[in-house]
Design a protein around this motif. Sequence first.
Motif, PDB file in Angstrom:
ATOM      1  N   GLU A   1       0.852  -1.185   0.000  1.00 60.27           N
ATOM      2  CA  GLU A   1       0.000   0.000   0.000  1.00 60.27           C
ATOM      3  C   GLU A   1       0.888   1.236   0.000  1.00 60.27           C
ATOM      4  O   GLU A   1       1.705   1.427   0.891  1.00 60.27           O
ATOM      5  CB  GLU A   1      -0.915   0.007   1.224  1.00 60.27           C
ATOM      6  CG  GLU A   1      -1.890   1.167   1.197  1.00 60.27           C
ATOM      7  CD  GLU A   1      -2.947   1.089   2.273  1.00 60.27           C
ATOM      8  OE1 GLU A   1      -3.029   2.041   3.063  1.00 60.27           O
ATOM      9  OE2 GLU A   1      -3.676   0.077   2.320  1.00 60.27           O
ATOM     10  N   ILE A   2       0.725   2.085  -1.018  1.00 61.98           N
ATOM     11  CA  ILE A   2       1.493   3.317  -1.141  1.00 61.98           C
ATOM     12  C   ILE A   2       0.746   4.458  -0.447  1.00 61.98           C
ATOM     13  O   ILE A   2       1.343   5.327   0.174  1.00 61.98           O
ATOM     14  CB  ILE A   2       1.735   3.674  -2.631  1.00 61.98           C
ATOM     15  CG1 ILE A   2       2.430   2.533  -3.357  1.00 61.98           C
ATOM     16  CG2 ILE A   2       2.504   4.961  -2.777  1.00 61.98           C
ATOM     17  CD1 ILE A   2       3.816   2.221  -2.860  1.00 61.98           C
ATOM     18  N   SER A   3      -0.574   4.470  -0.595  1.00 63.42           N
ATOM     19  CA  SER A   3      -1.456   5.429   0.068  1.00 63.42           C
ATOM     20  C   SER A   3      -2.806   4.734   0.198  1.00 63.42           C
ATOM     21  O   SER A   3      -2.994   3.646  -0.354  1.00 63.42           O
ATOM     22  CB  SER A   3      -1.545   6.726  -0.751  1.00 63.42           C
ATOM     23  OG  SER A   3      -2.317   6.538  -1.904  1.00 63.42           O
ATOM     24  N   PRO A   4      -3.764   5.339   0.892  1.00 62.90           N
ATOM     25  CA  PRO A   4      -5.062   4.655   1.042  1.00 62.90           C
ATOM     26  C   PRO A   4      -5.740   4.315  -0.289  1.00 62.90           C
ATOM     27  O   PRO A   4      -6.490   3.351  -0.365  1.00 62.90           O
ATOM     28  CB  PRO A   4      -5.901   5.660   1.837  1.00 62.90           C
ATOM     29  CG  PRO A   4      -4.899   6.463   2.589  1.00 62.90           C
ATOM     30  CD  PRO A   4      -3.693   6.564   1.698  1.00 62.90           C
ATOM     31  N   ASP A   5      -5.457   5.085  -1.348  1.00 64.14           N
ATOM     32  CA  ASP A   5      -6.124   4.815  -2.621  1.00 64.14           C
ATOM     33  C   ASP A   5      -5.184   4.296  -3.705  1.00 64.14           C
ATOM     34  O   ASP A   5      -5.605   4.107  -4.838  1.00 64.14           O
ATOM     35  CB  ASP A   5      -6.875   6.052  -3.112  1.00 64.14           C
ATOM     36  CG  ASP A   5      -6.028   7.301  -3.100  1.00 64.14           C
ATOM     37  OD1 ASP A   5      -4.888   7.258  -2.618  1.00 64.14           O
ATOM     38  OD2 ASP A   5      -6.516   8.344  -3.574  1.00 64.14           O
ATOM     39  N   PHE A   6      -3.911   4.049  -3.385  1.00 65.59           N
ATOM     40  CA  PHE A   6      -2.955   3.492  -4.351  1.00 65.59           C
ATOM     41  C   PHE A   6      -2.242   2.290  -3.746  1.00 65.59           C
ATOM     42  O   PHE A   6      -1.709   2.370  -2.643  1.00 65.59           O
ATOM     43  CB  PHE A   6      -1.902   4.525  -4.758  1.00 65.59           C
ATOM     44  CG  PHE A   6      -2.304   5.373  -5.927  1.00 65.59           C
ATOM     45  CD1 PHE A   6      -2.022   4.978  -7.223  1.00 65.59           C
ATOM     46  CD2 PHE A   6      -2.977   6.564  -5.724  1.00 65.59           C
ATOM     47  CE1 PHE A   6      -2.396   5.753  -8.303  1.00 65.59           C
ATOM     48  CE2 PHE A   6      -3.355   7.357  -6.792  1.00 65.59           C
ATOM     49  CZ  PHE A   6      -3.067   6.950  -8.080  1.00 65.59           C
ATOM     50  N   LYS A   7      -2.241   1.203  -4.517  1.00 68.38           N
ATOM     51  CA  LYS A   7      -1.529  -0.007  -4.115  1.00 68.38           C
ATOM     52  C   LYS A   7      -0.671  -0.480  -5.286  1.00 68.38           C
ATOM     53  O   LYS A   7      -1.047  -0.309  -6.438  1.00 68.38           O
ATOM     54  CB  LYS A   7      -2.521  -1.105  -3.719  1.00 68.38           C
ATOM     55  CG  LYS A   7      -3.234  -0.793  -2.402  1.00 68.38           C
ATOM     56  CD  LYS A   7      -4.637  -1.285  -2.404  1.00 68.38           C
ATOM     57  CE  LYS A   7      -5.411  -0.931  -1.172  1.00 68.38           C
ATOM     58  NZ  LYS A   7      -5.519   0.465  -0.847  1.00 68.38           N
ATOM     59  N   VAL A   8       0.470  -1.058  -4.958  1.00 70.13           N
ATOM     60  CA  VAL A   8       1.322  -1.666  -5.974  1.00 70.13           C
ATOM     61  C   VAL A   8       1.217  -3.171  -5.780  1.00 70.13           C
ATOM     62  O   VAL A   8       1.429  -3.691  -4.688  1.00 70.13           O
ATOM     63  CB  VAL A   8       2.792  -1.196  -5.848  1.00 70.13           C
ATOM     64  CG1 VAL A   8       3.681  -1.980  -6.805  1.00 70.13           C
ATOM     65  CG2 VAL A   8       2.893   0.299  -6.120  1.00 70.13           C
ATOM     66  N   LEU A   9       0.874  -3.856  -6.860  1.00 73.09           N
ATOM     67  CA  LEU A   9       0.702  -5.302  -6.826  1.00 73.09           C
ATOM     68  C   LEU A   9       1.671  -5.938  -7.809  1.00 73.09           C
ATOM     69  O   LEU A   9       1.714  -5.553  -8.977  1.00 73.09           O
ATOM     70  CB  LEU A   9      -0.744  -5.660  -7.208  1.00 73.09           C
ATOM     71  CG  LEU A   9      -1.085  -7.141  -7.356  1.00 73.09           C
ATOM     72  CD1 LEU A   9      -0.882  -7.872  -6.039  1.00 73.09           C
ATOM     73  CD2 LEU A   9      -2.515  -7.294  -7.846  1.00 73.09           C
TER      74      LEU A   9
ATOM     75  N   ARG B   1      -7.858 -11.955   0.158  1.00 75.37           N
ATOM     76  CA  ARG B   1      -7.453 -12.347   1.517  1.00 75.37           C
ATOM     77  C   ARG B   1      -6.324 -11.474   2.053  1.00 75.37           C
ATOM     78  O   ARG B   1      -6.038 -11.495   3.246  1.00 75.37           O
ATOM     79  CB  ARG B   1      -7.108 -13.823   1.576  1.00 75.37           C
ATOM     80  CG  ARG B   1      -5.957 -14.261   0.741  1.00 75.37           C
ATOM     81  CD  ARG B   1      -5.818 -15.787   0.776  1.00 75.37           C
ATOM     82  NE  ARG B   1      -5.263 -16.276  -0.438  1.00 75.37           N
ATOM     83  CZ  ARG B   1      -3.949 -16.409  -0.648  1.00 75.37           C
ATOM     84  NH1 ARG B   1      -3.096 -16.124   0.288  1.00 75.37           N
ATOM     85  NH2 ARG B   1      -3.510 -16.844  -1.800  1.00 75.37           N
ATOM     86  N   LEU B   2      -5.709 -10.669   1.180  1.00 79.25           N
ATOM     87  CA  LEU B   2      -4.684  -9.714   1.611  1.00 79.25           C
ATOM     88  C   LEU B   2      -5.277  -8.327   1.858  1.00 79.25           C
ATOM     89  O   LEU B   2      -4.548  -7.379   2.133  1.00 79.25           O
ATOM     90  CB  LEU B   2      -3.566  -9.621   0.569  1.00 79.25           C
ATOM     91  CG  LEU B   2      -2.784 -10.895   0.291  1.00 79.25           C
ATOM     92  CD1 LEU B   2      -1.806 -10.679  -0.847  1.00 79.25           C
ATOM     93  CD2 LEU B   2      -2.054 -11.334   1.546  1.00 79.25           C
ATOM     94  N   GLY B   3      -6.599  -8.216   1.711  1.00 78.49           N
ATOM     95  CA  GLY B   3      -7.259  -6.954   1.997  1.00 78.49           C
ATOM     96  C   GLY B   3      -7.601  -6.111   0.782  1.00 78.49           C
ATOM     97  O   GLY B   3      -8.133  -5.013   0.938  1.00 78.49           O
ATOM     98  N   LEU B   4      -7.309  -6.571  -0.421  1.00 81.09           N
ATOM     99  CA  LEU B   4      -7.654  -5.816  -1.623  1.00 81.09           C
ATOM    100  C   LEU B   4      -9.087  -6.156  -2.005  1.00 81.09           C
ATOM    101  O   LEU B   4      -9.370  -7.214  -2.538  1.00 81.09           O
ATOM    102  CB  LEU B   4      -6.699  -6.154  -2.776  1.00 81.09           C
ATOM    103  CG  LEU B   4      -6.918  -5.400  -4.083  1.00 81.09           C
ATOM    104  CD1 LEU B   4      -6.753  -3.897  -3.872  1.00 81.09           C
ATOM    105  CD2 LEU B   4      -5.953  -5.883  -5.147  1.00 81.09           C
TER     106      LEU B   4
END
Length: 176
Positions: free
Chosen positions: A82-90, A111-114
């Motif tokens: 998680e980079i910020s509450p609205d950006f994630k790097v997968l 299961r990882l919260g996404l």
Amino acid sequence: MFEKAHRESVPLTDLIAMLKRSSKTRVPGTAVFLTSDPETAPSALMHNLKHNQVLHETNVILQVLTATKPRVAPGKRIALTEISPDFKVLQLTFGYMETPNVPLALAQCRRLGLKFDIMKTSFFLGRRTFKAQSKSGMPAWQDHLFIALARSAANATDFYRIPTGRVLELGQQMTI
């Protein structure tokens, strides 16, 4: 503000900081932006901001990697940051003998919260179209060979098994 950033590569963290200071319209759902470099803002994200002037509630920067092993255990396939509450790097890693299945791997990310609904998820792909320049420094036949090879490259939508009705391709013409 985003015009200048659109023309050059922008570190993803710098873009997120710029977005916090801007008043971009937010739309519901999840946007997945495929990239080869998760440190830099994907061109499809920059095009979307420039042309559509919107940002999704949840934005996933997705990098698909190929391991040097034939198979990758499902438990070692996913790395979510998680980079910020609205950006994630997968980062999804598949073995070189496996056929990447992005929607299946995304389902495992729950299961990882996404949290997302595949039918409310938009996949943004950047597409480059090449045109030969009259004086490129290379012989014309090399330019045309490169352009022909680029056109015959595999379609990312099919290769990653992304639902075709959920894909938006944002293009860019480049002169070589």
